[in-house]
Design an enzyme around this catalytic site. Structure first.
Site, PDB file in Angstrom:
ATOM      1  CD1 TRP A 144      -6.605  -4.016  -4.582  1.00  6.02           C
ATOM      2  CD2 TRP A 144      -4.535  -3.597  -5.323  1.00  6.02           C
ATOM      3  NE1 TRP A 144      -5.899  -3.471  -3.551  1.00  6.02           N
ATOM      4  CE2 TRP A 144      -4.634  -3.209  -3.977  1.00  6.02           C
ATOM      5  CE3 TRP A 144      -3.342  -3.431  -6.001  1.00  6.02           C
ATOM      6  CZ2 TRP A 144      -3.552  -2.652  -3.293  1.00  6.02           C
ATOM      7  CZ3 TRP A 144      -2.273  -2.875  -5.317  1.00  6.02           C
ATOM      8  CH2 TRP A 144      -2.380  -2.494  -3.978  1.00  6.02           C
ATOM      9  CG  HIS A 148      -2.156  -0.902   0.871  1.00 15.85           C
ATOM     10  ND1 HIS A 148      -2.090  -2.263   1.022  1.00 15.85           N
ATOM     11  CD2 HIS A 148      -3.373  -0.624   0.373  1.00 15.85           C
ATOM     12  CE1 HIS A 148      -3.234  -2.784   0.641  1.00 15.85           C
ATOM     13  NE2 HIS A 148      -4.038  -1.815   0.240  1.00 15.85           N
ATOM     14  CE1 TYR A 180     -10.655   2.644   1.343  1.00 12.13           C
ATOM     15  CE2 TYR A 180      -9.751   2.483  -0.863  1.00 12.13           C
ATOM     16  CZ  TYR A 180     -10.189   1.880   0.290  1.00 12.13           C
ATOM     17  OH  TYR A 180     -10.151   0.517   0.405  1.00 12.13           O
TER      18      TYR A 180
END
Length: 111
Positions: A76, A22, A41
């Site tokens: 993903w 990430h 987000y």
């Protein structure tokens, strides 16, 4: 605008790798999220692997549907699924536990 908070459990032995993944999310994934309504987000990770996500969106269902229609999301989600506990074969973006919002400062200030 919906405010959505959710949780997942990252496998303890995969936490460091999850954080690394990430730190540099694929640019096409970032664009897809933005284009399908995932705004403001964020992900938050506790040392034991409890993952809390937060997103603001006009519609979480429309945002999830929009992402489900993208090729990058399929790739993903397939790669991320191995990082989580208790998904029972469901993709992480479908298997998260949505938390109930019980307080929002601006809502009460605006009364």
């Amino acid at each position: 605008m919906e405010r959505v908070c959710f949780q997942l459990q990252v496998k303890p032995e995969r936490i460091e790798e999850y954080k690394q993944r990430h730190a540099a999310v694929w640019p096409d994934m970032l664009r897809a999220l933005a284009e399908t309504g995932w705004h403001n987000y964020s992900l938050f990770l506790r040392p034991d692997g409890l993952l809390i996500g937060y997103v603001e969106t006009p519609s979480i269902e429309a945002a999830r549907t929009g992402m489900a229609a993208t090729e990058v999301n399929a790739r993903w989600q397939a790669e991320m699924a191995e990082f989580f506990e208790n998904l029972d074969g469901v993709a992480p973006d479908e298997g998260f536990l949505r938390l109930e919002e019980i307080f929002h400062l601006e809502d009460q200030l605006g009364r």
